[in-house]
Design an enzyme around this catalytic site. Structure first.
Site, PDB file in Angstrom:
ATOM      1  N   CYS A  20      -6.101  24.272  23.386  1.00  0.00           N
ATOM      2  CA  CYS A  20      -7.122  24.614  22.558  1.00  0.00           C
ATOM      3  C   CYS A  20      -6.643  23.944  21.097  1.00  0.00           C
ATOM      4  O   CYS A  20      -5.388  24.282  20.658  1.00  0.00           O
ATOM      5  CB  CYS A  20      -6.827  26.054  22.381  1.00  0.00           C
ATOM      6  SG  CYS A  20      -8.064  26.818  21.131  1.00  0.00           S
ATOM      7  N   GLU A  32      -1.973  25.609  14.228  1.00  0.00           N
ATOM      8  CA  GLU A  32      -1.457  25.946  15.591  1.00  0.00           C
ATOM      9  C   GLU A  32      -2.417  25.624  16.732  1.00  0.00           C
ATOM     10  O   GLU A  32      -3.745  25.313  16.653  1.00  0.00           O
ATOM     11  CB  GLU A  32      -1.452  27.599  15.653  1.00  0.00           C
ATOM     12  CG  GLU A  32      -0.525  28.303  14.470  1.00  0.00           C
ATOM     13  CD  GLU A  32      -0.872  29.898  14.681  1.00  0.00           C
ATOM     14  OE1 GLU A  32      -1.249  30.213  15.299  1.00  0.00           O
ATOM     15  OE2 GLU A  32      -0.088  30.166  13.827  1.00  0.00           O
ATOM     16  N   CYS A  75      -7.155  34.271  21.775  1.00  0.00           N
ATOM     17  CA  CYS A  75      -8.254  33.864  21.119  1.00  0.00           C
ATOM     18  C   CYS A  75      -8.427  34.914  19.829  1.00  0.00           C
ATOM     19  O   CYS A  75      -8.406  35.935  20.143  1.00  0.00           O
ATOM     20  CB  CYS A  75      -9.460  34.139  22.042  1.00  0.00           C
ATOM     21  SG  CYS A  75     -11.124  33.527  21.319  1.00  0.00           S
ATOM     22  N   CYS A 107      -9.923  28.188   8.044  1.00  0.00           N
ATOM     23  CA  CYS A 107     -11.401  28.156   8.545  1.00  0.00           C
ATOM     24  C   CYS A 107     -12.173  28.635   7.423  1.00  0.00           C
ATOM     25  O   CYS A 107     -11.803  29.779   6.849  1.00  0.00           O
ATOM     26  CB  CYS A 107     -11.640  28.933   9.848  1.00  0.00           C
ATOM     27  SG  CYS A 107     -13.297  28.760  10.403  1.00  0.00           S
ATOM     28  N   CYS A 110     -15.750  34.621   9.828  1.00  0.00           N
ATOM     29  CA  CYS A 110     -16.169  35.485  11.089  1.00  0.00           C
ATOM     30  C   CYS A 110     -15.270  36.902  10.819  1.00  0.00           C
ATOM     31  O   CYS A 110     -13.894  36.832  10.713  1.00  0.00           O
ATOM     32  CB  CYS A 110     -16.052  34.842  12.415  1.00  0.00           C
ATOM     33  SG  CYS A 110     -17.152  33.509  12.529  1.00  0.00           S
ATOM     34  N   CYS A 147     -12.354  37.583  13.353  1.00  0.00           N
ATOM     35  CA  CYS A 147     -11.216  36.607  13.493  1.00  0.00           C
ATOM     36  C   CYS A 147     -10.207  36.508  12.470  1.00  0.00           C
ATOM     37  O   CYS A 147     -10.351  36.401  11.360  1.00  0.00           O
ATOM     38  CB  CYS A 147     -11.910  35.161  13.563  1.00  0.00           C
ATOM     39  SG  CYS A 147     -10.825  33.549  13.706  1.00  0.00           S
TER      40      CYS A 147
END
Length: 405
Positions: A132, A115, A373, A139, A143, A146
């Site tokens: 972005c 994305e 975010c 990933c 984290c 996230c």
């Protein structure tokens, strides 16, 4: 030469092809030096690379027949062995606040989606458009706050798949504009989408060199930012290889808390990370993009937003030229955190500002299209099985709550 593509043999203008169908070379992800070598291997002058790059990245042309300052013979040659191909757009959504989000299919694997989000904002020079960009499918860092990390990791993106996101975002404003009147619309890039950019170093470096190249996007190095969770050795390597702005996904002012929120901190703790940031901005010259480091700090209710956390952050950053960006947390299903209250965020900001730091609160944008975010989820074929483990954990927790209720 890009390792991402196979190409027919070219030597002194001769094209050698097998009777079978060949895989065409995708020129989209080639840096200028790579493209110059490609043309020289074809027996062509290397200045052709600059001409073709301008057609691709400044006029958003994918048909060689439209490249009018190139000879017909060369255009025919390129048509046989080359292509200009951005990742396939499988979904696009435009928010009511002007934010744009694309979902791209990369590769043939099921669920190979990434994305990209474009955020418009007014600034002193006119309308700023910040893109972005993702660097990986999923990933690997996990984290805890996230949603992207909870989806696991599949693979790195190629240079063509990375720069293709910028190409498509610009093209989205130019589709109905005649070729001669097209212009680049995206003003800023942040390598802050899905993935950890420094764990896909070579492809990200090549892509950023295209962003800065005057024959491509010609972006100011102050307007290209790489965001990392803290891969210390690669921060030092980045300082040697390119001059772009650096952002750190910090999110905690002490090692104990950061170990929980950003697990890579266990390998590269805060002392090492801050020292690497200090080395990164140690550069002579007024034109460097490395005058400061941007600190990203997501605000988690009752976790990292207390007055003592603000004081710890002041102590941590006291010798590091930095700007601090406070990010209101964007909840996702079954997230173990909540968003800090507006009053708590403002109080945190005041503590930092009163101490002399430039500290801003990021405006939440695009959350109506899951573009805010931490919400870049995508759908990935999870090599780490993290997504399945996460869902199992949530299901077990819900079952316990039901049995206790």
């Amino acid at each position: 030469m890009n390792s991402e593509v196979a190409h027919p043999s070219v030597a002194q203008g001769e094209i050698k092809t097998s009777p079978e169908a060949i895989q065409k070379v995708n020129l989209l992800g080639m840096s200028r030096s790579e493209m110059e070598k490609f043309f020289e291997d074809m027996g062509e002058k290397k200045f052709r690379a600059g001409q073709v790059m301008k057609w691709i990245h400044q006029f958003f042309v994918t048909d060689f027949a439209e490249m009018t300052n190139i000879s017909g013979k060369l255009r025919e040659k390129l048509e046989k062995i080359c292509e200009i191909k951005a990742p396939e757009v499988v979904h696009r959504n435009y928010s009511k606040d002007g934010t744009r989000k694309w979902v791209f299919r990369v590769g043939d694997g099921e669920g190979s989606l990434v994305e990209t989000v474009l955020i418009p904002a007014e600034d002193k020079t006119g309308e700023r458009k910040t893109l972005c960009i993702s660097s990986q499918v999923g990933c690997a860092l996990d984290c805890s706050f996230c949603s992207t990390g909870k989806q696991g990791f599949q693979r790195d993106l190629t240079p063509a798949e990375i720069i293709g996101q910028l190409w498509m975002a610009n093209f989205s404003y130019m589709e109905e504009v005649p070729v001669a009147e097209r212009e680049r619309s995206v003003t800023n890039v942040v390598m802050m989408g899905m993935g950890e950019p420094l764990l896909n170093y070579d492809a990200v470096l090549s892509s950023m060199s295209i962003m800065l190249d005057d024959f491509a996007y010609g972006m100011s190095k102050r307007r290209v930012t790489l965001s990392t969770s803290g891969v210390v050795p690669k921060i030092d390597q980045l300082a040697k290889d390119i001059d772009v702005a650096l952002a750190i996904s910090l999110h905690a002012p002490n090692d104990e808390l950061r170990n929980e929120l950003v697990p890579i901190n266990k390998k590269y703790p805060l002392e090492q990370l801050i020292a690497a940031c200090q080395r990164y901005i140690t550069k002579d010259g007024n034109e460097s993009a490395r005058k400061h480091v941007t600190i990203e700090y997501v605000m988690l209710d009752g976790v990292n937003d207390k007055p003592e956390h603000a004081q710890q952050l002041l102590k941590l950053l006291k010798n590091l030229p930095s700007k601090i960006n406070l990010i209101p947390f964007n909840p996702f299903p079954h997230a173990p955190y909540g968003r800090s209250s507006r009053n708590r965020i403002i109080a945190f900001q005041k503590t930092l500002s009163d101490a002399g730091f430039v500290c801003t609160i990021r405006q939440t944008r695009g959350d109506d299209i899951d573009a805010a975010c931490g919400q870049l989820v995508g759908q990935v074929a999870d090599r780490t099985r993290r997504a399945a483990q996460w869902k199992k954990k949530i299901a077990e927790k819900n079952e316990i709550l039901r049995s206790e209720g």
